[in-house]
Write an enzyme that holds these catalytic residues in place. Structure first.
Site, PDB file in Angstrom:
ATOM      1  N   GLY A  87      -2.889   2.337  -3.869  1.00 54.62           N
ATOM      2  CA  GLY A  87      -2.503   1.516  -5.023  1.00 54.62           C
ATOM      3  C   GLY A  87      -1.380   2.066  -5.881  1.00 54.62           C
ATOM      4  CB  SER A  88       1.274   4.624  -5.455  1.00 50.48           C
ATOM      5  OG  SER A  88       2.084   4.205  -4.396  1.00 50.48           O
ATOM      6  CG  ASN A  89       4.201  -0.022  -3.992  1.00 51.29           C
ATOM      7  OD1 ASN A  89       5.337  -0.047  -4.446  1.00 51.29           O
ATOM      8  ND2 ASN A  89       3.910   0.520  -2.809  1.00 51.29           N
TER       9      ASN A  89
ATOM     10  CG  MET B 150      -3.093  -1.869   4.692  1.00 52.11           C
ATOM     11  SD  MET B 150      -1.291  -2.091   4.545  1.00 52.11           S
ATOM     12  CE  MET B 150      -0.734  -0.826   5.667  1.00 52.11           C
TER      13      MET B 150
ATOM     14  CG  ASN C 209       4.037  -7.418   1.948  1.00 50.84           C
ATOM     15  OD1 ASN C 209       3.188  -6.678   1.432  1.00 50.84           O
ATOM     16  ND2 ASN C 209       4.502  -7.208   3.169  1.00 50.84           N
TER      17      ASN C 209
ATOM     18  CG  HIS D 162       7.127  -3.606   5.658  1.00 47.96           C
ATOM     19  ND1 HIS D 162       5.856  -3.453   6.194  1.00 47.96           N
ATOM     20  CD2 HIS D 162       7.985  -3.128   6.592  1.00 47.96           C
ATOM     21  CE1 HIS D 162       5.952  -2.928   7.399  1.00 47.96           C
ATOM     22  NE2 HIS D 162       7.220  -2.724   7.672  1.00 47.96           N
TER      23      HIS D 162
ATOM     24  CG  LEU E  20       3.176  -8.307  10.461  1.00 46.39           C
ATOM     25  CD1 LEU E  20       2.088  -8.071   9.431  1.00 46.39           C
ATOM     26  CD2 LEU E  20       2.911  -7.524  11.733  1.00 46.39           C
TER      27      LEU E  20
ATOM     28  CD  GLU F 205       6.956   1.525  -0.391  1.00 46.33           C
ATOM     29  OE1 GLU F 205       5.976   0.861  -0.754  1.00 46.33           O
ATOM     30  OE2 GLU F 205       6.917   2.295   0.589  1.00 46.33           O
TER      31      GLU F 205
HETATM   32  C1  GAR Z   1       3.248   1.302   0.831  1.00 43.94           C
HETATM   33  O1  GAR Z   1       4.115   2.205   1.452  1.00 43.94           O
HETATM   34  C2  GAR Z   1       3.549  -0.120   1.251  1.00 43.94           C
HETATM   35  O2  GAR Z   1       4.918  -0.376   1.419  1.00 43.94           O
HETATM   36  C3  GAR Z   1       2.828  -0.195   2.575  1.00 43.94           C
HETATM   37  O3  GAR Z   1       1.615   0.481   2.357  1.00 43.94           O
HETATM   38  C4  GAR Z   1       1.816   1.481   1.358  1.00 43.94           C
HETATM   39  C5  GAR Z   1       0.794   1.264   0.275  1.00 43.94           C
HETATM   40  O4  GAR Z   1       0.847   2.306  -0.675  1.00 43.94           O
HETATM   41  N1  GAR Z   1       2.624  -1.540   2.997  1.00 43.94           N
HETATM   42  C6  GAR Z   1       2.695  -1.956   4.255  1.00 43.94           C
HETATM   43  O5  GAR Z   1       2.896  -1.205   5.188  1.00 43.94           O
HETATM   44  C7  GAR Z   1       2.476  -3.450   4.440  1.00 43.94           C
HETATM   45  N2  GAR Z   1       2.887  -3.865   5.740  1.00 43.94           N
HETATM   46  P1  GAR Z   1       0.190   2.126  -2.093  1.00 43.94           P
HETATM   47  O6  GAR Z   1      -1.261   1.666  -1.841  1.00 43.94           O
HETATM   48  O7  GAR Z   1       0.241   3.482  -2.700  1.00 43.94           O
HETATM   49  O8  GAR Z   1       0.986   1.100  -2.844  1.00 43.94           O
END
Ligand code: GAR
Length: 200
Positions: free
Chosen positions: A12-14, A89, A106, A108, A143, A173
């Site tokens: 959940g850092s984003n 995911m 989203n 990515h 996707l 990100e």
């Molecule tokens: C992030 O790097 C995001 O871009 C990726 O998962 C990570 C989640 O990190 N998402 C994908 O790969 C989606 N296809 P977070 O939970 O710290 O935000």
């Protein structure tokens, strides 16, 4: 005030970066609801600590659309305007996408359309690209495929591992997701085919 709904599955850092942007007023909206499909997602705990409405709707054992109907119902009850996937995911069903046309974002960790799907940073290293990065795009039923709002480029170094590259991309990100949300909320864009054309 516009309302954001967050869907996440893990760290959940984003989401945290979005919450910080909301707190300081970089994003003019409120986070109305955070949903995780995994009960032990750290992002869920963070959301609760921040005093946000945070719920787990477990996805295990449910058909895709069955699950999406549960999450969409909650989003609608809370009056969510824009759904932000933040490390969620799961592929969304066409049904969910129809509920929020061009109102799901989203993030990515690659320069799409390169390296969609899982382990994008590993795919980039194994392919030998010199530059990778991250992408925020509108979500459609395919996707990692909808119209692109923002991207950031990150150099890949010879001694990069999946972890070091992922960490460098992650910093970007956190920045571009806020930018993309600002654009989406402003409504100052037009979608022409696959292109998101910014309006001044
Ligand atoms: C992030 O790097 C995001 O871009 C990726 O998962 C990570 C989640 O990190 N998402 C994908 O790969 C989606 N296809 P977070 O939970 O710290 O935000």
């Amino acid at each position: 005030m516009k309302k954001l709904g967050i869907l996440l599955s893990g760290r959940g850092s984003n989401f945290e970066a979005i919450a910080e942007s909301v707190r300081v007023g970089r994003i003019e909206a409120e986070i109305a609801l955070v949903i995780s499909n995994r009960p032990n997602a750290k992002g869920l705990e963070t959301a609760r600590k921040l005093g946000l409405k945070a719920e787990c709707i477990p996805s295990a054992g449910l058909e895709r659309e069955e699950y999406d109907r549960l999450t969409a119902a909650r989003m609608k009850q809370e009056g969510v305007d824009l759904v932000c996937l933040a490390g969620f995911m799961r592929l969304l069903s066409a049904w969910f996408v129809e509920q929020y046309p061009q109102r799901i974002l989203n993030i990515h960790p690659s320069l799409l359309p390169s390296f969609p799907g899982l382990e994008a940073q590993r795919q980039a290293i194994e392919h030998g690209v010199r530059y990778s990065g991250c992408t925020v795009h509108f979500v459609d039923e395919k996707l990692d495929a909808g119209p692109i709002l923002t991207q950031a480029v990150v150099e890949v170094f010879d001694d990069d591992t999946e972890a070091t590259l992922a960490a460098r991309i992650l910093e970007h990100e956190h920045r571009i997701y806020t930018e993309a949300i600002q654009i989406a909320l402003s409504g100052r864009y037009r979608i022409e085919g696959r292109r998101v054309v910014r309006l001044s």
